[in-house]
Scaffold this motif. Structure first.
Motif, PDB file in Angstrom:
ATOM      1  N   SER A  29       1.224  -1.352  -0.116  1.00 44.42           N
ATOM      2  CA  SER A  29       0.002  -0.670   0.205  1.00 44.42           C
ATOM      3  C   SER A  29       1.148   1.233   0.068  1.00 44.42           C
ATOM      4  N   LYS A  31       3.148   4.217  -2.855  1.00 51.63           N
ATOM      5  CA  LYS A  31       3.366   5.248  -3.543  1.00 51.63           C
ATOM      6  C   LYS A  31       4.462   4.436  -4.495  1.00 51.63           C
ATOM      7  N   THR A  51       7.038   1.122  -7.485  1.00 45.77           N
ATOM      8  CA  THR A  51       5.381   0.850  -6.891  1.00 45.77           C
ATOM      9  C   THR A  51       4.486  -0.128  -7.049  1.00 45.77           C
ATOM     10  N   TRP A  99       0.811   7.319   0.031  1.00 46.13           N
ATOM     11  CA  TRP A  99       0.339   7.960  -0.821  1.00 46.13           C
ATOM     12  C   TRP A  99       0.260   9.547  -0.067  1.00 46.13           C
ATOM     13  N   ASP A 101       2.138  11.115   0.133  1.00 44.86           N
ATOM     14  CA  ASP A 101       3.644  12.111  -0.526  1.00 44.86           C
ATOM     15  C   ASP A 101       4.134  12.060   0.819  1.00 44.86           C
TER      16      ASP A 101
END
Length: 115
Positions: A29, A31, A51, A99, A101
């Motif tokens: 899970s 990015k 990814t 996710w 960032d």
């Protein structure tokens, strides 16, 4: 997020080594997650990354020699290094980008390729 890299050491040219990056969160899970390295006197550079969906991007210098993989049960990301060369010497860092960032780096593990 916490990352613990391990597996570095001294390896002869042409040999193999497997690095591990244990994560405190899911390694799927994400990015991206990846491995970077920093050779003495040089900037940190991308080695290989993956990814969340499994797309892999790697440096030209390691294509065909290095592979990245993940264990969903243990939450560990691996770097399999084959046919290592002296130019692969450096401190290897794992990186996690969520996710949100937020980017997290592991502490680094030293790989020395020498006869």
């Amino acid at each position: 997020v916490q990352l613990q890299a391990s597996g570095g050491g001294l390896v002869q040219p042409g040999g193999s080594l497997k690095l591990s990056c244990a994560a405190s969160v899911s390694v799927f899970s994400i990015k991206t997650m990846g491995w970077y390295r920093q050779a003495p006197g040089k900037q940190r550079e991308l080695v290989i990354e993956i990814t969340g969906s499994g797309f892999v991007n790697s440096a030209d210098s390691v294509k065909g020699r290095f592979a990245i993989s993940r264990d969903s049960v243990k939450n560990i990301m691996y770097l399999r290094m084959n046919s290592v060369e002296p130019e692969d010497t450096g401190v290897y860092y794992c990186k996690h980008e969520g996710w949100d960032d937020v980017t997290t780096w592991g502490q680094g593990t030293l790989v020395t390729v020498s006869s």
